[in-house]
Design a protein around this motif. Sequence first.
Motif, short mmCIF file in Angstrom:
data_model
loop_
_atom_site.label_atom_id
_atom_site.label_comp_id
_atom_site.label_asym_id
_atom_site.label_seq_id
_atom_site.Cartn_x
_atom_site.Cartn_y
_atom_site.Cartn_z
N TYR A 1 0.69 -1.28 0.02
CA TYR A 1 -0.04 0.16 -0.05
C TYR A 1 0.89 1.52 -0.15
N GLU A 2 2.23 1.03 -0.22
CA GLU A 2 3.02 2.43 -0.77
C GLU A 2 2.45 3.33 -1.58
N TYR A 3 2.41 2.34 -2.86
CA TYR A 3 2.15 2.86 -4.29
C TYR A 3 0.96 2.04 -5.09
N GLY A 4 0.15 2.93 -6.32
CA GLY A 4 -0.45 1.96 -7.13
C GLY A 4 -0.24 1.21 -7.46
N ALA A 5 -1.28 0.68 -8.17
CA ALA A 5 -1.12 -0.97 -8.92
C ALA A 5 -1.78 -0.10 -10.42
N LEU A 6 -1.91 -0.65 -11.40
CA LEU A 6 -2.66 -1.15 -12.15
C LEU A 6 -2.87 -2.30 -12.54
N MET A 7 -4.04 -3.49 -12.44
CA MET A 7 -3.75 -4.87 -12.88
C MET A 7 -5.01 -5.23 -13.59
N LEU A 8 -4.61 -6.21 -14.37
CA LEU A 8 -5.42 -6.54 -15.71
C LEU A 8 -6.38 -8.21 -14.52
N LYS A 9 -7.55 -7.81 -14.30
CA LYS A 9 -7.70 -9.07 -13.69
C LYS A 9 -8.95 -10.13 -14.38
N LEU A 10 -8.41 -11.34 -13.69
CA LEU A 10 -8.60 -12.50 -15.03
C LEU A 10 -9.65 -12.95 -13.80
N GLU A 11 -10.64 -13.39 -15.08
CA GLU A 11 -11.88 -14.93 -14.54
C GLU A 11 -11.59 -16.35 -14.06
N ILE A 12 -10.77 -17.07 -13.39
CA ILE A 12 -9.76 -18.29 -14.08
C ILE A 12 -11.35 -19.20 -13.16
N PRO A 13 -11.58 -19.95 -14.10
CA PRO A 13 -12.57 -20.44 -14.17
C PRO A 13 -12.68 -21.47 -12.66
N GLN B 1 2.29 -27.35 -16.54
CA GLN B 1 0.72 -28.14 -17.40
C GLN B 1 -0.02 -27.53 -18.38
N LYS B 2 -0.62 -28.06 -18.97
CA LYS B 2 -0.56 -27.19 -20.31
C LYS B 2 -1.09 -25.73 -20.34
N GLU B 3 -0.57 -24.61 -21.15
CA GLU B 3 -1.68 -23.62 -21.10
C GLU B 3 -2.83 -23.76 -21.85
N ARG B 4 -2.79 -22.51 -21.04
CA ARG B 4 -4.91 -22.43 -21.88
C ARG B 4 -4.53 -20.95 -21.29
N LYS B 5 -5.71 -20.27 -22.46
CA LYS B 5 -5.73 -18.88 -22.36
C LYS B 5 -7.13 -18.44 -21.27
N ILE B 6 -6.76 -17.35 -21.50
CA ILE B 6 -8.14 -16.77 -21.07
C ILE B 6 -8.46 -15.21 -21.35
N GLU B 7 -9.58 -14.17 -21.16
CA GLU B 7 -9.58 -13.48 -22.46
C GLU B 7 -10.24 -12.41 -20.57
N ALA B 8 -9.68 -11.32 -20.60
CA ALA B 8 -9.31 -10.38 -19.92
C ALA B 8 -10.89 -9.27 -20.15
N TYR B 9 -10.91 -8.41 -20.20
CA TYR B 9 -11.98 -7.17 -20.27
C TYR B 9 -11.44 -6.27 -19.44
N ASP B 10 -11.30 -6.20 -18.15
CA ASP B 10 -11.26 -5.59 -16.85
C ASP B 10 -10.21 -5.14 -15.84
N PHE B 11 -9.65 -3.58 -16.44
CA PHE B 11 -8.66 -3.59 -14.75
C PHE B 11 -8.85 -2.96 -14.17
N LYS B 12 -8.29 -3.16 -13.13
CA LYS B 12 -8.17 -2.78 -11.66
C LYS B 12 -7.01 -2.07 -11.06
N TYR B 13 -7.39 -0.30 -11.15
CA TYR B 13 -6.36 0.84 -10.14
C TYR B 13 -6.54 1.05 -9.23
N SER B 14 -5.41 -0.27 -8.66
CA SER B 14 -5.62 0.28 -6.51
C SER B 14 -4.00 2.11 -6.04
N PHE B 15 -5.23 2.41 -5.47
CA PHE B 15 -4.31 3.46 -5.11
C PHE B 15 -3.69 2.97 -4.02
N ALA B 16 -2.54 4.00 -4.06
CA ALA B 16 -2.52 3.55 -2.44
C ALA B 16 -2.70 4.13 -1.07
#
Length: 169
Positions: free
Chosen positions: A8-20, A144-159
């Motif tokens: 929580y010292e800095y902000g971060a941009l993350m790509l959210k993933l829906e992993i079934p 393990q076998k690679e698997r592809k996931i499509e992502a649509y959402d970003f989350k910006y976490s502030f400090a």
Amino acid sequence: MEKVNHKYEYGALMLKLEIPNWKEILHKIDKKDLYTEEPGFGVEKDPHVTVLFGLHDSVDYEKVKEMMLNNCKEPITVELGNITMFEGENYDVIKFDVTCSKLHTLNKKLTDNFPYTSDFPKYHPHVTIAYVKKGCGEKYVKNQKERKIEAYDFKYSFANKKSKTFSIT
């Protein structure tokens, strides 16, 4: 002197993933192995790939959002690879390796345009599964076998621990 949580010292941009099967993956981590000595560790409840950690408070969220929306006209395809680990100072990090050239491009755009602080000179996208006690990580490493996931959402976490989410669709 109270220890400050590095998350929580800095902000971060993350790509959210829906992993079934995320809950099944987390269930395979022995609770006795979890590192919980500091707040914010243990299992990762919200799977994501960090695009950039270390963004300074002066960064304008709206400008980051605009940059991402201008550079992401379609879902981002992320390939989850093997489960690997790396050693932290006090814990091991269990993670999925991630392949995605778009994430490297987005990381570069952010580092070229916004002030940030990082201890890691090279970007290695990954999905953290859990933080475990030092020496416990190796038993979770798995090919393990690679698997592809499509992502649509970003989350910006502030400090300040607040966050905002936006979608590219």
